[in-house]
Design a protein around this motif. Structure first.
Motif, PDB file in Angstrom:
ATOM      1  N   ALA A  20       0.835  -1.196   0.000  1.00 44.28           N
ATOM      2  CA  ALA A  20       0.000   0.000   0.000  1.00 44.28           C
ATOM      3  C   ALA A  20       0.867   1.242   0.000  1.00 44.28           C
ATOM      4  O   ALA A  20       1.734   1.417   0.844  1.00 44.28           O
ATOM      5  CB  ALA A  20      -0.893  -0.017   1.224  1.00 44.28           C
TER       6      ALA A  20
ATOM      7  N   PHE B  32      10.269   2.822   6.297  1.00 49.28           N
ATOM      8  CA  PHE B  32       9.111   1.937   6.351  1.00 49.28           C
ATOM      9  C   PHE B  32       9.449   0.873   7.374  1.00 49.28           C
ATOM     10  O   PHE B  32      10.169  -0.068   7.076  1.00 49.28           O
ATOM     11  CB  PHE B  32       8.847   1.278   4.992  1.00 49.28           C
ATOM     12  CG  PHE B  32       8.458   2.249   3.905  1.00 49.28           C
ATOM     13  CD1 PHE B  32       7.181   2.787   3.891  1.00 49.28           C
ATOM     14  CD2 PHE B  32       9.349   2.606   2.916  1.00 49.28           C
ATOM     15  CE1 PHE B  32       6.807   3.674   2.891  1.00 49.28           C
ATOM     16  CE2 PHE B  32       8.977   3.490   1.921  1.00 49.28           C
ATOM     17  CZ  PHE B  32       7.709   4.032   1.911  1.00 49.28           C
ATOM     18  N   SER B  57      17.030  -3.205  -7.267  1.00 54.68           N
ATOM     19  CA  SER B  57      15.642  -3.158  -6.816  1.00 54.68           C
ATOM     20  C   SER B  57      15.594  -2.991  -5.297  1.00 54.68           C
ATOM     21  O   SER B  57      16.350  -3.620  -4.574  1.00 54.68           O
ATOM     22  CB  SER B  57      14.964  -4.458  -7.233  1.00 54.68           C
ATOM     23  OG  SER B  57      13.656  -4.465  -6.748  1.00 54.68           O
ATOM     24  N   GLY B  58      14.767  -2.094  -4.838  1.00 54.98           N
ATOM     25  CA  GLY B  58      14.595  -1.908  -3.404  1.00 54.98           C
ATOM     26  C   GLY B  58      15.539  -0.893  -2.795  1.00 54.98           C
ATOM     27  O   GLY B  58      15.540  -0.686  -1.584  1.00 54.98           O
TER      28      GLY B  58
HETATM   29  N1  LIG Z   1       4.696   1.546   1.155  1.00 55.87           N
HETATM   30  C1  LIG Z   1       5.738   0.839   1.582  1.00 55.87           C
HETATM   31  N2  LIG Z   1       5.616   0.084   2.676  1.00 55.87           N
HETATM   32  C2  LIG Z   1       6.668  -0.626   3.148  1.00 55.87           C
HETATM   33  N3  LIG Z   1       7.858  -0.652   2.580  1.00 55.87           N
HETATM   34  C3  LIG Z   1       8.041   0.076   1.469  1.00 55.87           C
HETATM   35  C4  LIG Z   1       6.992   0.845   0.901  1.00 55.87           C
HETATM   36  N4  LIG Z   1       7.465   1.455  -0.196  1.00 55.87           N
HETATM   37  C5  LIG Z   1       8.753   1.082  -0.319  1.00 55.87           C
HETATM   38  N5  LIG Z   1       9.090   0.255   0.687  1.00 55.87           N
HETATM   39  C6  LIG Z   1      10.435  -0.322   0.877  1.00 55.87           C
HETATM   40  O1  LIG Z   1      11.349   0.680   0.720  1.00 55.87           O
HETATM   41  C7  LIG Z   1      12.468   0.230  -0.002  1.00 55.87           C
HETATM   42  C8  LIG Z   1      12.682   1.066  -1.228  1.00 55.87           C
HETATM   43  O2  LIG Z   1      11.590   0.880  -2.107  1.00 55.87           O
HETATM   44  P1  LIG Z   1      11.546   1.512  -3.563  1.00 55.87           P
HETATM   45  O3  LIG Z   1      11.777   2.959  -3.461  1.00 55.87           O
HETATM   46  O4  LIG Z   1      10.281   1.068  -4.189  1.00 55.87           O
HETATM   47  O5  LIG Z   1      12.764   0.792  -4.271  1.00 55.87           O
HETATM   48  P2  LIG Z   1      13.154   0.765  -5.813  1.00 55.87           P
HETATM   49  O6  LIG Z   1      12.227   1.624  -6.570  1.00 55.87           O
HETATM   50  O7  LIG Z   1      14.575   1.252  -5.842  1.00 55.87           O
HETATM   51  O8  LIG Z   1      13.089  -0.668  -6.230  1.00 55.87           O
HETATM   52  C9  LIG Z   1      12.215  -1.216  -0.318  1.00 55.87           C
HETATM   53  O9  LIG Z   1      12.889  -2.002   0.628  1.00 55.87           O
HETATM   54  C10 LIG Z   1      10.753  -1.352  -0.178  1.00 55.87           C
HETATM   55  O10 LIG Z   1      10.426  -2.638   0.250  1.00 55.87           O
END
Ligand SMILES: Nc1ncnc2c1ncn2[C@@H]1O[C@H](COP(=O)(O)OP(=O)(O)O)[C@@H](O)[C@H]1O
Ligand SMILES: [Mg+2]
Lengths: 277, 372, 283
Positions: A20, B32, B57-58
């Motif tokens: 979410a 998070f 990723s992540g």
């Molecule tokens: N809404 C959320 N709730 C929990 N964890 C999140 C959420 N959005 C991102 N994360 C966590 O934050 C980290 C960075 O996510 P993200 O910015 O989507 O990475 P990327 O785009 O580089 O793959 C990841 O470990 C992801 O699991």
């Protein structure tokens, strides 16, 4: 009834929810809570009112005795026994008809899926009260003399919905690959179905089971017109005797369904929990 | 107010070309639970610049981009666009165009109506927004497809419509979150070039996010490599490749060999050759030496220490996979105690090498190793 | 066992046969019977003449009216509730609502009637409560046993039914769309007007049709509540089956049954037309 099916079926196909990305939206959060509170009142107040009524006594006191006394009521056990029997018969026939059909259609005639989806709509077009007239008219006398006729007709009510649940369950798994793998390893069709396909359809099967059972336990129209005292009919016949007991039984019927669905959602949740975390 | 600011920064009346605005992300933090998606993340974009965030990723790329868009709240830090602090400014007033990875077109609207959506909600009249939408569809080479619904378009076409839709309201900043990841390789290359061409022409300040290093290097003014919520290095593509600041960057950008080496007084010894480099370690220490495939040489040598395992033809160059350092020379079985190194040479120079050939591998004299 | 190439249609024979025997044949029997004069056994249209006049015509009127009202209003309320639940960050709430909807959507008939008699009956809890504050509901003309009283009761299973069937469709609303709209400067109202509702429209229509069918054939709840004072077609058919029939009218119940099938059939046809319009973008 239709609803339950399509919902339970749908949960098996829905994509895993994306994490979410929630964000506060001030005004709408407020409106959301208001909606939930109003809905909560609408659904809970009648439950409370019924409970209050059931535990009241004629002298203005309070007693839980009505609930304890239910199983001993005239005809209660017979009604439950009959209903369970109908449910089991209807369930077995439904599953035996629906599971192979759904699998078959997915494997061999994917184009027929749309047609069968159309069949799904038929019970909405033909109200049960109309169906039972026809059934009583054409049924041979041997069948008419037994309550099992009801079970056979219940299958018609349950079939399409059970089919829908399984259909969406099948959508969600790579059926062809599974079957081909199993067949190439030398398993026969029966074995493939039982030990490869069915385990992968657990949620969908559960949905089909709940639906069928809940339907039989709630069906009043046909049973009353066929003049058999299933549980829903018994509640009505009994109401003339004692209003408090009737209300108590009604509450129990509701809570019973609730407990059943809750149990099933537990089974399903346990299966999913590793992915959840 | 917003509009006056924006108008001033945007249009250069003389040339009719819009000069972009500067973007400044300062010390953003976002957690998070246990995960620090942004951990003191800072980034500047010059007006009209295309900066790519690259990382596994992540690592927080999406979070950074969404923080800029206002779609993700940050725990602390500031976002300044065109000199204006955007704290508390809702998404819809931020004036940014965004392209998502996939499936973001409104399915009930035609391509034209999708592109015109931003103008419609701004109250532009029908004729004007239709004209502008068609103009933008032309720009992304989809003129004549305006009446199609999204599901009637290929993935690549959908993303081009999404780009046109994001650009239609003339946003101050363009944001692209892995817009090409869902497409197949050929379309991906063509479309990234198109994105770059359109961006250059409009001069819109752009933040692009990807995990594909080739994509990042090929279209960006500058590439920022992200790791665990922070910016590891930001530089031009050429600089990033030639002079990675850390082993992580080196590893992530391009292909890298890891070789066992020993430090010397003024450098490091690897594959029997000494290379000058500052290591900050005492002489004689065992270290991991990182060398690009093109910084190695391979010569046929029946008594050499290496055995060719495979060759991969890449066009002008051929990549030779050589097994070195096995104590027992036994036809380069996997599972030996050596390592496989990759060497890129002009294809003509290594035409005679096939699996099983004995070779010597050594660093080119001008190789610039990185020591970990 | 060797010969694997059974024709594909063989697999659906059992399913089809069962449906024909237990659904097709009875329906045909009802349809045929509706054209028969019970006294002479000859063909007649009189059954339909009676079924479409007087008390029976009014029965159709109330049935269709009640079903429309309890498809549209609970349909909208169910949609709003489902949206509110979806927007909530609480996973626990979502699960609870999913289970509760399953329970309430299946709840009907006499037990439901009892619940509401205890709540909104002339001495029900809410009626007494409101009376204590000085409002006399029944004095003001409200009655649980009237059209609107019954409509309130129907909401108890119709709203959850809507929540159940529309929720999967809401899953189809991609968060991306909302974010893209936000990004492009749309207000929430603009998003719903130009994107959210149009995308949901086909599903909402289909669900409301289902709600109509559910209300139209509902029998037990009204029968228990009004004991016949609100004449609905299914109740009238039921009384034919129970043998409360004037001689010579034995087959009017069948004609009523055919009438119900026709009503739902016509509605489905309308739905199909409308569906084509609202889902142009899906073709
Ligand atoms: N809404 C959320 N709730 C929990 N964890 C999140 C959420 N959005 C991102 N994360 C966590 O934050 C980290 C960075 O996510 P993200 O910015 O989507 O990475 P990327 O785009 O580089 O793959 C990841 O470990 C992801 O699991
Ligand atoms: Mg991402």
């Amino acid at each position: 009834m239709a609803a339950v099916i399509s919902d339970l079926g749908a949960t098996t196909t829905a994509e895993p929810p994306a994490p979410a990305r929630s964000r506060r939206r001030g005004g709408s959060a407020w409106a959301r809570r208001l909606v939930l509170v109003i809905a909560g009142l609408y659904f809970l107040v009648p439950l409370y009112a019924a409970f209050r009524f059931a535990i009241g006594t004629s002298d203005g006191g309070v007693s839980g005795a009505v609930f304890a006394g239910i199983p001993a009521q005239d005809g209660f056990l017979d009604a439950i026994t009959l209903t369970v029997r109908l449910a089991v018969i209807a369930l077995v026939i439904t599953l035996v008809l629906v599971v192979p059909t759904a699998v078959w259609v997915h494997l061999r005639m994917p184009r027929l899926r749309r047609v069968l989806e159309g069949v799904t709509l038929l019970p909405i077009v033909v109200p049960p009260v109309v169906l039972i007239i026809g059934v009583l008219e054409v049924a041979p006398p041997e069948l008419k003399g037994t309550p099992d006729l009801l079970a056979l007709v219940y299958v018609v009510l349950a079939l399409p919905f059970a089919y829908r649940a399984l259909d969406s369950g099948l959508q969600a798994i790579p059926l062809t690959t599974l079957v081909e793998a199993s067949r190439s390893l030398g398993a026969g069709w029966g074995r493939t179905l039982v030990s490869v396909v069915l385990p992968n359809l657990r949620s969908a099967l559960l949905a089909a089971v709940v639906l069928t059972v809940a339907m039989v336990f709630g069906e009043y129209t046909m049973a009353s017109l066929d003049q058999y005292q299933t549980f829903p009919v018994w509640i009505v016949v009994f109401q003339q005797a004692n209003a408090r007991v009737s209300v108590a039984v009604s509450l129990l019927a509701l809570l019973g369904t609730w407990a059943l669905l809750w149990l099933i959602s537990l089974v399903d949740r346990r299966r999913q929990s590793p992915e959840d975390t | 107010m917003t509009t006056t600011d924006a108008a001033e920064t945007r249009t250069d009346p003389a040339s009719g070309r819009r000069a972009g605005v500067a973007v400044e992300l300062r010390d953003l933090n976002r957690r998070f639970g246990e995960v620090r998606a942004l951990d003191g993340f800072s980034l500047d974009l010059a007006p009209g610049e295309l900066v790519t965030l690259l990382g596994p990723s992540g690592c927080g790329k999406t979070t950074a981009l969404r923080a800029l868009a206002g779609l993700e709240a940050v725990d602390s830090g500031t976002v300044v666009v065109g000199g204006r602090d955007l704290r508390g400014v809702p998404v819809r007033q931020r004036d940014m165009g965004m392209v998502f990875q996939s499936y973001s077109l409104f399915p009930n609207l035609t391509a034209r109506d999708n592109v015109a959506f931003g103008l419609r909600v701004r109250g532009q009249d029908k004729a004007a927004r239709r004209r502008r939408a068609d103009e933008l569809l032309e720009l992304v080479e989809l003129g004549g497809r305006g009446d199609r619904y999204p599901h009637q378009l290929s993935g690549g076409q959908q993303q081009r419509v999404a780009l046109a839709r994001a650009l239609a309201p003339e946003p101050q900043v363009l944001l692209l979150d892995e817009p090409l990841s869902a497409l197949d390789a050929k379309v991906r290359v063509a479309l990234r070039e198109q994105i770059r061409a359109v961006q250059t022409r409009l001069g819109t300040t752009t933040l692009f996010v990807t995990h594909d290093q080739e994509e990042a290097l090929s279209i960006s003014d500058r590439v920022g490599v992200m790791r665990d919520g922070r910016l590891e290095q930001i530089a031009s593509p050429a600089e990033l490749y030639a002079r990675p600041a850390t082993p992580f960057v080196a590893e992530f950008v391009g292909t890298m060999n890891h070789l066992p080496g020993t430090t010397t007084a003024d450098g490091v010894e690897v594959l029997g050759r000494r290379l000058p480099v500052t290591t900050g370690r005492p002489a004689g220490a065992e270290v991991d030496v990182l060398l690009r495939p093109e910084a190695l040489l391979v010569t046929p040598d029946p008594h050499g220490t290496g055995v060719v395992v495979a060759t991969t033809f890449l066009g002008a160059v051929t990549r030779v996979h050589v097994r070195v350092g096995d104590t027992q020379r036994s036809g380069a079985r996997p599972g030996g105690d050596g390592t496989t190194v990759l060497v890129d040479r002009p294809s003509a120079a290594v035409a005679g090498l096939g699996p099983g050939a004995g070779v010597t591998v050594e660093p080119a004299p001008d190789a610039q190793p990185l020591v970990a | 066992m060797k010969q694997r190439e059974v024709p594909a249609w063989v697999g659906v024979v059992p399913f089809a046969a069962y449906t024909v025997v237990f659904l097709g044949v009875p329906v045909v029997a009802v349809v045929l019977g509706s054209f028969v004069d019970p006294a002479t056994g000859a063909f007649t249209l009189d059954n339909f003449g009676i079924a479409t006049s007087g008390v029976y015509l009014r029965g159709f009127g109330s049935s269709i009216g009640l079903s429309l009202v309890t498809a549209l209003v609970p349909g909208v309320l169910g949609l709003v509730l489902a949206l509110a639940v979806r927007a909530s960050p609480s996973l626990r709430l979502k699960r609870a609502v999913a289970t509760a909807s399953g329970v309430f959507a299946n709840f009907g008939g006499v037990p439901l009637a009892f619940l509401f008699v205890a709540t909104l009956g002339s001495t029900g809890l809410v009626v007494e409560l409101v009376k204590a504050v000085g409002v006399d509901l029944y004095g003001a003309g409200f009655s649980l046993y009237s059209f609107w009283g019954v409509a309130i009761v129907y909401g108890y299973f119709q709203i959850p039914l809507m929540v159940l069937v529309i929720t999967p469709a809401l899953e189809g609303l991609r968060p991306n769309w909302r974010e893209a709209a936000d990004n492009l400067g749309a207000t929430p109202v603009q998003y719903w007007r130009h994107v959210g509702l149009p995308v949901l429209a086909p599903a909402v229509l289909g669900c409301m049709l289902l709600l109509f069918g559910s209300a139209f054939s509902a029998y037990a709840t009204t029968s228990a509540l009004t004991s016949g004072s609100l004449a609905l077609t299914p109740i009238q058919i039921g009384s034919f089956l129970n043998g409360n029939v004037l001689s010579g009218q034995e087959n009017v119940g069948r004609a009523l049954g055919v009438g119900m099938i026709v009503v739902v059939g016509v509605l489905m046809a309308l739905y199909a037309l409308l569906q084509r319009r609202v889902s142009r973008w899906l073709q």
